[in-house]
Structure formats: C-alpha cells, structure tokens
Design an enzyme around this catalytic site. Structure first.
Site, PDB file in Angstrom:
ATOM      1  N   ALA A 222       0.816  -1.212   0.000  1.00 26.98           N
ATOM      2  CA  ALA A 222       0.000   0.000   0.000  1.00 26.98           C
ATOM      3  C   ALA A 222       0.851   1.263   0.000  1.00 26.98           C
ATOM      4  O   ALA A 222       2.084   1.223   0.076  1.00 26.98           O
ATOM      5  CB  ALA A 222      -0.945  -0.014   1.206  1.00 26.98           C
ATOM      6  N   HIS A 223       0.163   2.399  -0.045  1.00 23.13           N
ATOM      7  CA  HIS A 223       0.850   3.692  -0.137  1.00 23.13           C
ATOM      8  C   HIS A 223       1.793   3.933   1.045  1.00 23.13           C
ATOM      9  O   HIS A 223       1.533   3.533   2.163  1.00 23.13           O
ATOM     10  CB  HIS A 223      -0.158   4.844  -0.245  1.00 23.13           C
ATOM     11  CG  HIS A 223      -1.078   5.005   0.926  1.00 23.13           C
ATOM     12  ND1 HIS A 223      -2.423   5.237   0.788  1.00 23.13           N
ATOM     13  CD2 HIS A 223      -0.860   4.999   2.261  1.00 23.13           C
ATOM     14  CE1 HIS A 223      -2.982   5.361   1.975  1.00 23.13           C
ATOM     15  NE2 HIS A 223      -2.053   5.217   2.880  1.00 23.13           N
TER      16      HIS A 223
END
Length: 299
Positions: A222-223
């Site tokens: 994820a980010h």
C-alpha cells in the site's frame, strides 16, 4: 502559482480562513506523523498529535480551536495556523482544490528510458516514468506516472506499479476516496511477481522497494510503505499503508503487516500471520495476532 510553490495567504483565500502567524511559501501537503519533505502544511485533528507540530518541516497547521488552545506559546510563535471546525475535512478539501484547479501538483516530467529494455507490447507505461537499464516488463503490466524503475528490474505479467492508493475519509457518514499524488521507487535488481500491486505514495515521496528484494505473485503493498534491501515477499502478502519492512526480512505466504507497523532487520513472519505491532530485528513471529516464537541468526 508554480509547481510546489504556494503562499499561506493564497491558502487562506482558498480556505476562507484567516492566518494566525506569518506568511510563508510552502511546497508540500502531508500528514503530520509521516515522512516530511520541504516546507509543509499539515493538519492536527486531536491533541495526541500536538507534539508533532514542533517538527522542523512543519511550517503551517490546520487545527480546531480546542487543539490550538493547547499548543504551547513558544510553538505558536514559530508556526502558522488556520483554525477551523473540521481540520481533516478542510485539509483534504484543500488538497483536492489544488489538484483540480492549480499547478501545485502538476509536474509533467518527461519519460526517461535506459538501454537494453525488454517491454512487452501489451504492457502500458504512462508518461512521466523513469526506467533505467536492463529492465524487463511483462505482458499487461502497467507502470503509472511518477514511478522510477531501477537497473536490472523484472516486472512480471499483470503487475501494477504506482496504482492509485486507497485513502478514505468520511464526510456526513459517506466514505470518500482521496486521490494520491506521489510515486513509487523500485531500486536495482528487484523482481515483482505476476499480478502484484504497489501503490503510489499519498503525498510527497515514494513507496519504495529496496535493492535486490524479490516479490512473488499477488502481493499488495500500500501507499507510503518502505521495503528494505534483500527482502523476500511471498504470494498473497499484504502490507498496509505506511508499514515498514527492514533489510533481509522474509514475509511468508498470506501474512499481513498492518499500517504503521515496522518489521525489523532479518526477521521472519510466518504464513497467515497478522503483524499488529512492531517486530524487533532477528525475530520469528507467527499467529493472529503475531507473537514471537524464536530468534533468527544474523545473516
């Protein structure tokens, strides 16, 4: 305004809220407890985060009246503030406004391609990507704008690099997605498995994959995650936003590392484990939630 260059007076006009403190030029919006770059505007929605305001990179803060009244006078003298009713909503509304109506996020870098590239004709490489030497990109892989691909990287079929991250805020009990504006940096000698996904960072900087790390199929990173060098990430692993995996870590199949959690150097996370708190270096963990079951000899 120019790319990454806006005054706090301009922001005051956009927010419709007066400045408390001095006018400055800022070049970044970011979350106050994340890695910060340059001169930042951020927000604080709860008193638990007041201590972060004194960070050197924090130039201005959006907060509510109760939090503002709790800030120490010496910090108030050094920073600039916008006092609003709902800091989170105002912060993300400003982000959206800058994205849609200004050049603040408009980088428009040209693509750069190195030598000896093997890019499958069905792969998609957007404008604004840097690809270095000896890179292979397989069928139907997608490399999004803002990605940097190092030397000797292999990206297998269907992988997505720099896809939109997943940040949700609620307005009137309705979830809204926040558009990401950062990038992904893949260091040298990395392999990305088929149908794996690496999200771009939310604001500044990069989601990063360290040198010589090997990632198998169907992995989601994820980010704002950071993966160190010489790691092994096996099928089905999920790394939630802003989690950290240090050098030499092995994540076994279907393990999950929750947001903001760090797994220390040379550790092993066993299959189907849920890592909810930091793991010290050279540690073997297993279970849901993951618990320590042994030590790993240093490599």
């Amino acid at each position: 305004m120019a790319y990454r260059n806006i005054t706090l007076k301009e922001i005051s006009t956009i927010l419709g809220t007066p400045i408390i403190g001095d006018d400055h030029v800022i070049n970044s919006l970011n979350l106050i407890n994340r890695e910060l770059f340059g001169s930042n505007l951020t927000y604080v929605g709860h008193e638990n985060y007041i201590s972060y305001i004194n960070r050197e990179e924090v130039t201005a803060v959006i907060l509510n009246e109760d939090v503002f009244n709790s800030v120490e006078p010496e910090i108030k003298d050094k920073k600039t503030f916008f006092v609003v009713e709902n800091p989170e909503d105002e912060f993300y509304s400003l982000h959206n406004y800058l994205l849609k109506n200004t050049d603040f996020y408009n980088d428009d870098k040209e693509s750069v391609y190195g030598d000896n590239l093997n890019i499958h004709p069905t792969a998609v490489v957007e404008d604004g990507v840097i690809i270095k030497d000896n890179v292979t990109i397989g069928p139907h892989a997608v490399i999004h704008k803002g990605s940097i691909i190092g030397n000797n990287v292999v990206i297998h079929s269907g992988a997505r690099i720099g896809n939109q991250g997943f940040q949700v805020i609620y307005r009137d009990a309705v979830p809204h997605l926040i558009q990401h504006v950062g990038g992904v940096k893949i260091h040298d000698d990395v392999s990305i498995g088929a149908n794996s996904c690496i999200a771009n960072s939310l604001f500044d900087g990069y989601t990063e994959i360290g040198k010589s790390t090997k990632i198998d199929a169907l992995v989601f990173i994820a980010h704002n995650c950071k993966v160190g060098k010489n790691c092994v990430i096996t099928p089905g692993v999920v790394m939630a936003g802003s989690s950290l995996v240090d050098d030499g870590v092995w994540l076994a199949p279907n393990s999950v590392v929750l947001n903001g959690v760090e797994v220390g150097d040379n550790s092993l996370v066993c299959s189907h484990s849920l890592v909810m708190k930091d793991v010290p270096a050279n540690t073997k963990v297993i279970g849901m939630p993951a618990r320590k079951v042994g030590k790993i000899e240093s490599k």
